[in-house]
Every structure is written in structure tokens, then in C-alpha cells.
Motif scaffolding. Structure first.
Motif, PDB file in Angstrom:
ATOM      1  N   THR A 105      56.623 107.733  -4.142  1.00 20.00           N
ATOM      2  CA  THR A 105      56.454 107.836  -2.695  1.00 20.00           C
ATOM      3  C   THR A 105      57.683 108.522  -2.126  1.00 20.00           C
ATOM      4  O   THR A 105      58.811 108.137  -2.438  1.00 20.00           O
ATOM      5  N   LEU A 106      57.478 109.544  -1.311  1.00 19.66           N
ATOM      6  CA  LEU A 106      58.589 110.201  -0.629  1.00 19.66           C
ATOM      7  C   LEU A 106      58.797 109.533   0.727  1.00 19.66           C
ATOM      8  O   LEU A 106      57.837 109.247   1.441  1.00 19.66           O
ATOM      9  N   MET A 107      60.050 109.289   1.075  1.00 21.40           N
ATOM     10  CA  MET A 107      60.377 108.658   2.349  1.00 21.40           C
ATOM     11  C   MET A 107      61.406 109.505   3.088  1.00 21.40           C
ATOM     12  O   MET A 107      62.326 110.048   2.469  1.00 21.40           O
ATOM     13  N   SER A 108      61.251 109.615   4.394  1.00 15.98           N
ATOM     14  CA  SER A 108      62.229 110.343   5.207  1.00 15.98           C
ATOM     15  C   SER A 108      62.846 109.385   6.216  1.00 15.98           C
ATOM     16  O   SER A 108      62.169 108.497   6.745  1.00 15.98           O
ATOM     17  N   PHE A 123      65.966 112.351   2.639  1.00 14.79           N
ATOM     18  CA  PHE A 123      64.740 112.194   1.856  1.00 14.79           C
ATOM     19  C   PHE A 123      65.044 111.361   0.615  1.00 14.79           C
ATOM     20  O   PHE A 123      66.037 111.593  -0.076  1.00 14.79           O
ATOM     21  N   LEU A 124      64.178 110.388   0.369  1.00 15.19           N
ATOM     22  CA  LEU A 124      64.343 109.493  -0.768  1.00 15.19           C
ATOM     23  C   LEU A 124      63.040 109.418  -1.551  1.00 15.19           C
ATOM     24  O   LEU A 124      61.952 109.600  -0.991  1.00 15.19           O
ATOM     25  N   ALA A 125      63.166 109.145  -2.835  1.00 15.18           N
ATOM     26  CA  ALA A 125      61.994 108.969  -3.695  1.00 15.18           C
ATOM     27  C   ALA A 125      61.932 107.511  -4.125  1.00 15.18           C
ATOM     28  O   ALA A 125      62.914 106.967  -4.630  1.00 15.18           O
ATOM     29  N   TYR A 126      60.787 106.899  -3.908  1.00  9.17           N
ATOM     30  CA  TYR A 126      60.600 105.495  -4.288  1.00  9.17           C
ATOM     31  C   TYR A 126      59.540 105.385  -5.376  1.00  9.17           C
ATOM     32  O   TYR A 126      58.513 106.067  -5.338  1.00  9.17           O
ATOM     33  N   SER A 127      59.803 104.513  -6.333  1.00 15.33           N
ATOM     34  CA  SER A 127      58.820 104.179  -7.361  1.00 15.33           C
ATOM     35  C   SER A 127      59.071 102.734  -7.762  1.00 15.33           C
ATOM     36  O   SER A 127      60.090 102.150  -7.380  1.00 15.33           O
ATOM     37  N   PRO A 128      58.169 102.131  -8.526  1.00 16.46           N
ATOM     38  CA  PRO A 128      58.408 100.751  -8.976  1.00 16.46           C
ATOM     39  C   PRO A 128      59.715 100.600  -9.750  1.00 16.46           C
ATOM     40  O   PRO A 128      60.265  99.505  -9.832  1.00 16.46           O
ATOM     41  N   LYS A 129      60.210 101.707 -10.292  1.00 17.54           N
ATOM     42  CA  LYS A 129      61.448 101.641 -11.067  1.00 17.54           C
ATOM     43  C   LYS A 129      62.666 101.523 -10.174  1.00 17.54           C
ATOM     44  O   LYS A 129      63.573 100.744 -10.440  1.00 17.54           O
ATOM     45  N   ASP A 130      62.713 102.312  -9.074  1.00 19.90           N
ATOM     46  CA  ASP A 130      63.885 102.296  -8.200  1.00 19.90           C
ATOM     47  C   ASP A 130      63.679 103.257  -7.041  1.00 19.90           C
ATOM     48  O   ASP A 130      62.650 103.928  -6.942  1.00 19.90           O
ATOM     49  N   VAL A 165      53.781 113.194  -6.509  1.00 21.14           N
ATOM     50  CA  VAL A 165      53.845 112.511  -5.214  1.00 21.14           C
ATOM     51  C   VAL A 165      52.459 112.030  -4.788  1.00 21.14           C
ATOM     52  O   VAL A 165      51.501 112.798  -4.788  1.00 21.14           O
ATOM     53  N   VAL A 166      52.374 110.760  -4.416  1.00 25.90           N
ATOM     54  CA  VAL A 166      51.095 110.210  -3.965  1.00 25.90           C
ATOM     55  C   VAL A 166      51.145 109.764  -2.503  1.00 25.90           C
ATOM     56  O   VAL A 166      50.105 109.596  -1.867  1.00 25.90           O
ATOM     57  N   GLN A 167      52.358 109.578  -1.962  1.00 28.44           N
ATOM     58  CA  GLN A 167      52.475 109.081  -0.591  1.00 28.44           C
ATOM     59  C   GLN A 167      53.710 109.670   0.081  1.00 28.44           C
ATOM     60  O   GLN A 167      54.719 109.949  -0.574  1.00 28.44           O
ATOM     61  N   PHE A 168      53.607 109.851   1.409  1.00 28.60           N
ATOM     62  CA  PHE A 168      54.732 110.350   2.197  1.00 28.60           C
ATOM     63  C   PHE A 168      54.886 109.437   3.410  1.00 28.60           C
ATOM     64  O   PHE A 168      53.937 109.222   4.152  1.00 28.60           O
ATOM     65  N   ILE A 169      56.099 108.895   3.592  1.00 28.97           N
ATOM     66  CA  ILE A 169      56.357 107.973   4.704  1.00 28.97           C
ATOM     67  C   ILE A 169      57.364 108.599   5.665  1.00 28.97           C
ATOM     68  O   ILE A 169      58.416 109.082   5.247  1.00 28.97           O
ATOM     69  N   THR A 170      57.034 108.587   6.963  1.00 25.74           N
ATOM     70  CA  THR A 170      57.928 109.140   7.981  1.00 25.74           C
ATOM     71  C   THR A 170      58.037 108.165   9.154  1.00 25.74           C
ATOM     72  O   THR A 170      57.289 107.189   9.246  1.00 25.74           O
ATOM     73  N   ASP A 171      58.973 108.465  10.068  1.00 29.08           N
ATOM     74  CA  ASP A 171      59.038 107.732  11.326  1.00 29.08           C
ATOM     75  C   ASP A 171      57.829 108.121  12.177  1.00 29.08           C
ATOM     76  O   ASP A 171      57.061 109.008  11.797  1.00 29.08           O
TER      77      ASP A 171
END
Length: 220
Positions: A105-108, A123-130, A165-171
Motif C-alpha cells: 500500500t502506498l501512503m502519502s 511517500f511511504l510503502a506499507y506491507s505486512p512486513k513493515d 501496488v494494490v492500494q493508495f492512501i491520501t489525505d
């Protein structure tokens, strides 16, 4: 009751009369207290949160300090920092190797530099690992330009790898929402989501503006 340290040098502890000698337990306690005082001064002077003592690197650091010379500012800001950066880069590369197996998941996250007054988007990358930091982009003057953010989001997805990438999260700022919607038009496999924390913060701000709530908070 004497001990020789070095070449003919008598340890001052053992040179004292027996009645004045501290017990081993007393030495350990005194050393620990002194170490605690100096570490405490460092915490207080630099306003370091107390729970930093729970950090997994804190105990190894304290143990190492007792066996080595104090570090200089040059060492901390130069070679040691370089080693930490290199270690971080290697870890990130290893982390990226897991992306084909665990989608991310990409997060901004936007922030304002209060000194330069410039605005940035992290920009950050999230996964179950970290979770890992990817990059920071200067968005000064572009806050309301949805097309700019579409290009920026698309660039980040491309850099990471579209297939990972499966998801993108923004404000939930209007330009971000518009950009997220347009991004989905191009990359239809993505799921775009607004930041839950940002939504909750805005909800609480609105609740705090209610007269009875505002008055209660002011009196608290």
C-alpha cells in the motif's frame, strides 16, 4: 588489600583503609547512578521522550558506552551516520525484494517546513512486513493543482512498480481526492482510500467547535 593497576600504580579504591572502602555492590550502584544522571541530563537537555528508553537500541547503547570512549560530534554526524544510512539502504533493498510476494500500500503524508514555509509530501510503502519511507516531494504552490498530484501519484506508482501496488492512501484535501479518482481511471486495479486518521482528526476538530464541547474543553 592492595591492587596494582598498570606499572606500579596503586588503585585508589584499594589504597583506602578498609573502613573507607566501598563494597562491590556500592561501586556498581554508584556507577549506575552516575551513568543514570548523565543519561538523564542528555534526555532532559535534548527533550527526548522518556519512552525512548524502551527503544530496542537503548540498552545495547548503554552497555557499549561503558566499554568504549565517548563518541564525538564528528563521529555521530559523519562516519557513524554514513554507516547507518548505508545499513538503511541495504535494508530497504531487501525489503523491496519481498514486494512481488506481498503486495504493498502506498501512503502519502503532507507536512509544512515552518522555517522555509515550503510544503512537502512524503511517500511511504506499507506491507505486512513493515513500513518504509520512499521519498519526499516539494509541493509548494501546488496544493490545489489536482493534475499535478495525478502526475506525481502516477510517477510514484511507476517507480515502485505498478504490479506491486494494490492500494493508495491520501489525505482528504480536495486536490488529493480529485487526483486519487483520476489515478484510478488509469490504474483500475488500484484501490484508493482516504486516510482514516486524517478523517478522525477533522471530525474531532468539528466536534471541538460545538459550543458546549468548546466551553467544556476550555474549563478542563
Amino acid at each position: 588489600n592492595t591492587s596494582i593497576v598498570g606499572e606500579g600504580r596503586m588503585d585508589p579504591f584499594f589504597s583506602k583503609p578498609k573502613s573507607e572502602q566501598m563494597t562491590l555492590k556500592g561501586i556498581v550502584k554508584g556507577t549506575r547512578n552516575m551513568l543514570g544522571r548523565y543519561i538523564g541530563k542528555w534526555f532532559y537537555d535534548k527533550e527526548i521522550p522518556f519512552d525512548a528508553a524502551n527503544n530496542p537500541y537503548f540498552l545495547p547503547m548503554v552497555n557499549a558506552i561503558q566499554r568504549a570512549k565517548p563518541l564525538t560530534v564528528y563521529e555521530l554526524s559523519g562516519p557513524i551516520l554514513d554507516e547507518e544510512v548505508e545499513e538503511g539502504r541495504k535494508w530497504i533493498e531487501e525489503y523491496k525484494q519481498s514486494w512481488p510476494r506481498i503486495d504493498i500500500t502506498l501512503m502519502s503524508d503532507g507536512w509544512l517546513n515552518k522555517v522555509s514555509k515550503k510544503e512537502f509530501l512524503n511517500f511511504l510503502a506499507y506491507s505486512p512486513k513493515d513500513t518504509v519511507f520512499l521519498s519526499s516531494k516539494d509541493i509548494s504552490g501546488m496544493k490545489n493543482d489536482a493534475n499535478f498530484f495525478v502526475r506525481l501519484y502516477d510517477q510514484i506508482v511507476e517507480e515502485v512498480g505498478d504490479k506491486h501496488v494494490v492500494q493508495f492512501i491520501t489525505d482528504i484535501a480536495r486536490a488529493y481526492v480529485s487526483a486519487g479518482s483520476k489515478l484510478l481511471d488509469k490504474r483500475k486495479h488500484l484501490v484508493w482510500t482516504t486516510c482514516a486518521t486524517h478523517n478522525i482528526n477533522l471530525m474531532l476538530e468539528k466536534i471541538g467547535e460545538i459550543k458546549i464541547v468548546k466551553e467544556t474543553l476550555q474549563e478542563a
